[in-house]
Scaffold this motif. Structure first.
Motif, short mmCIF file in Angstrom:
data_model
loop_
_atom_site.label_atom_id
_atom_site.label_comp_id
_atom_site.label_asym_id
_atom_site.label_seq_id
_atom_site.Cartn_x
_atom_site.Cartn_y
_atom_site.Cartn_z
N TYR A 53 1.99 1.51 -3.76
CA TYR A 53 1.01 1.58 -4.83
C TYR A 53 -0.12 2.58 -4.56
O TYR A 53 -0.74 3.08 -5.50
CB TYR A 53 0.43 0.20 -5.11
N ASN B 281 0.80 -1.22 0.00
CA ASN B 281 0.00 0.00 0.00
C ASN B 281 0.83 1.28 0.00
O ASN B 281 0.52 2.23 -0.73
CB ASN B 281 -0.97 0.01 1.18
N TYR C 205 -4.99 -2.07 -6.45
CA TYR C 205 -3.80 -1.27 -6.74
C TYR C 205 -3.84 -0.66 -8.15
O TYR C 205 -2.83 -0.51 -8.82
CB TYR C 205 -2.54 -2.13 -6.55
#
Length: 497
Positions: A278, A275, A388
Motif C-alpha cells: 500500500y 506497507n 494506507y
C-alpha cells in the motif's frame, strides 16, 4: 438444519451503546470459512497432501485431542446443504478458500486434478444460482506438502509456484468469481508457523523465519496480482487483494514511549505485510530496528531481506481494496531498548514492546486471542484508513470464540453487534470507507491446533455424527434478521435524511 424460526421471535439486541445508523443497502454482510477447516475428504478424488494434512498426522500431540481435518465438517460432500443454509441466512457474500492441493496435488501445474476443479465449479455455480457473491481466497495456510518440503514460505521460489497456481484459478474459475483474495493472514503463517513453531509447519526460527516468510508472501501476492491485472481483468472485470490481520494496539499509558511502542507494534504486525503493498517497501521503523539489532547481534547484514528498487515498484500498488481480519485489542508498552550487544536474533524482541489485556474486557477463559473491545476495532479501522491512503475496506474475518458451541450464544451476538456498530460509527462519523463485514465463521470447524475445542460458528456442527449435522445457533437467527432489516437496534435513523 434450515432456519425455521419466525423473524418476529428472534433475539434482538436493544442497547443504547449500539449505533442507530442504518446499515447501507450496498454494504456486504457475509460469512467465512477455509478449505482445510471445513472440507474434509483429505485424500479423496485425487487431492494431494497439504502441510496441514502432514502436520496433523505427524504431530497429533501438538493438536488438541489429536484432532485432524480429515473429515472436518464434510463440506466436500455437503456443499449443497451449505449453499442452502447460506441462502436462508440471507448473506450477501460467502468467503471461502480453494485447496491448492485439491487442484494441484503436487503443488505445480504439471498435473491438474480435474475432480478438484469440478468441485469448486459446482460450489461456485451453486452460489451464483442463489445470488450469493463469492469472495475466493487462493491460499489459506494449506501449502501443498511437496512445496513445504522445498522450504515452504521461506523459499522465494514458492512465489513463482503460487503465481502459476493463481493463473490456473483465474483461468478456470474467473467467469464465476469477481472478488479474489490472494493470501490469508501471512502474519499468522510467518509468526506462528515459521517463528514460534506453534502452527504448521512448526518451524522455530526466531531470527529470520518471519522475515524470509514475509518476503516470499508479499512477492507471491504481487505476482498473482500482476497476472490478474495484465491477463484477466479486462475480460473478467474483477478485483483482487491480500488479507492482512491485526489486533488494535492501544498505548498502555500516555507516555511518549508507550505511544511509540504501540505504533511500532502496529508496523511489525500489519505494516510488515501491508506497507510494501500500500505504501512501498517495509515500514521504516522495521527496517531500522531489525537492521540495528542485527548489527549488534553480530550479523553481517540485516535479518530483514532488502527489497530491490525494482521489487519495491513491482509490489507497490498491488491492491484493489483492503481486506482486514481482526478479533482483539492489546495494551502495548515500551519494554526493550537497543543500546548494546544483545546476543541471538529474535523477531519476538525486535519491536521492543510488551503486551497485556484489560481484565475487565469480555473474553472466555482459556481463549487468549479474542476479546470484546469494539472501541479498539474502530480505532484500528481509522488507523488503516489514515495509514494506507483511505482505501476501501472490507472486514473478511471477525467473530467470537467459545468452548461450548451452545445454541444459546448471546455473547457471540453481543460481540458481532458491537463490532458492526463500531463500523457504522467509523463510516458515518470518521469517514472510513468500509463496504463489508464477514463473520468468522459460517459454522463450527477445525480451529487449527485447537482442534474442535474452540467454536466460532453461527451454526453448530455435531462432530460426533457421521452426518455432521448443522444446527442454527441464536446468533445465526439474529444475523439473518440484521441482514434483512439493516439495523442493529429497534429503530434506526432515517437513511434518507
Amino acid at each position: 438444519m434450515l432456519l425455521t424460526v419466525a423473524l418476529a421471535n428472534l433475539l434482538v439486541i436493544c442497547s443504547s451503546e449500539l449505533s442507530d445508523y442504518p446499515i447501507p443497502k450496498d454494504f456486504m454482510l457475509g460469512v467465512a470459512t477455509a478449505a482445510y477447516q471445513i472440507e474434509g475428504a483429505w485424500n479423496e478424488d485425487g487431492k494431494g497432501e497439504s502441510v496441514w494434512d502432514w502436520y496433523s498426522h505427524t504431530f497429533p500431540e501438538r493438536i488438541d485431542n489429536a484432532a485432524t481435518g480429515d473429515v472436518a465438517c464434510d463440506s466436500y460432500h455437503k456443499w449443497e446443504e451449505d449453499v442452502a443454509l447460506l441462502k436462508e441466512l440471507g448473506v450477501d457474500h460467502y468467503r471461502f478458500s480453494l485447496s491448492w492441493s485439491r487442484i494441484l496435488p503436487e503443488g505445480t501445474i504439471n498435473y491438474v486434478n480435474e475432480a478438484g476443479i469440478e468441485y469448486y465449479r459446482k460450489l461456485l455455480q451453486g452460489l451464483a444460482d442463489n445470488n450469493i457473491t463469492p469472495l475466493v481466497t487462493l491460499f489459506h495456510w494449506d501449502t501443498p506438502r511437496p512445496l513445504h518440503e522445498l522450504g515452504g514460505w521461506t523459499n522465494p521460489l514458492i512465489a513463482d509456484y503460487f503465481a502459476e497456481y493463481a493463473r490456473l484459478c483465474f483461468e478456470r474459475f474467473g467467469d464465476l468469481v469477481q472478488n479474489w483474495i490472494t493470501i490469508n493472514e501471512p502474519q499468522t503463517t510467518c509468526v506462528q508457523g515459521y517463528t514460534e513453531g506453534i502452527k504448521a509447519p512448526g518451524y522455530s526460527d526466531e531470527a529470520e523465519g518471519v522475515y524470509l516468510c514475509a518476503y516470499t508472501h508479499v512477492l507471491a501476492h504481487a505476482k498473482a496480482y500482476h497476472i490478474y491485472d495484465e491477463e484477466f481483468r479486462a475480460m473478467q472485470k474483477g478485483r483482487i487483494t491480500i488479507v492482512v490481520d491485526s489486533m488494535w494496539c492501544e498505548p498502555a499509558s500516555d507516555s511518549s514511549e508507550d505511544k511509540e511502542a504501540a505504533e511500532t507494534e502496529m508496523e511489525f504486525i500489519i505494516g510488515l505485510y501491508a506497507n510494501p503493498i500500500y505504501n512501498g517497501n517495509w515500514p521504516q521503523v522495521v527496517i531500522d530496528r531489525v537492521g540495528n539489532r542485527s548489527l549488534l547481534e553480530g550479523y553481517p547484514r540485516s535479518r530483514l531481506p532488502e527489497f530491490t528498487k525494482d521489487e519495491i515498484d513491482y509490489i507497490n500498488g498491488t491492491f484493489d481494496f483492503f481486506a482486514l481480519n481482526s478479533y482483539s485489542t492489546n495494551y502495548i508498552y515500551h519494554q526493550i531498548d537497543v543500546t548494546e550487544s544483545i546476543g541471538n536474533g529474535s523477531y519476538l524482541l525486535d519491536s521492543g514492546i510488551g503486551a497485556k489485556v484489560n481484565s475487565t474486557w469480555k473474553s472466555i477463559e482459556g481463549i487468549g486471542w479474542v476479546n470484546d473491545v469494539p472501541w479498539g476495532f474502530r480505532k484500528l479501522l481509522n488507523w488503516v484508513h489514515n495509514h494506507y491512503n483511505k482505501p476501501d475496506i472490507i472486514i473478511t474475518e471477525n467473530g467470537w470464540a467459545d468452548l461450548t458451541g451452545d445454541l444459546q450464544d448471546q455473547d457471540r451476538i453481543d460481540y458481532v453487534a458491537g463490532h458492526i456498530s463500531a463500523i457504522l460509527d467509523a463510516i458515518n462519523e470518521d469517514g472510513v470507507r468500509v463496504f463489508g463485514y464477514t463473520v468468522w465463521s459460517f459454522m463450527d470447524n477445525f480451529e487449527w491446533t485447537n482442534g474442535y475445542n474452540e467454536k466460532l460458528g453461527l451454526y453448530q456442527v455435531d462432530f460426533d455424527s457421521p452426518d455432521r449435522t448443522r444446527t442454527a445457533k441464536d446468533s445465526a437467527k439474529w444475523y439473518q434478521k440484521i441482514i434483512k432489516d439493516r439495523c442493529l437496534v429497534d429503530k434506526c435513523q432515517d437513511a434518507s435524511l
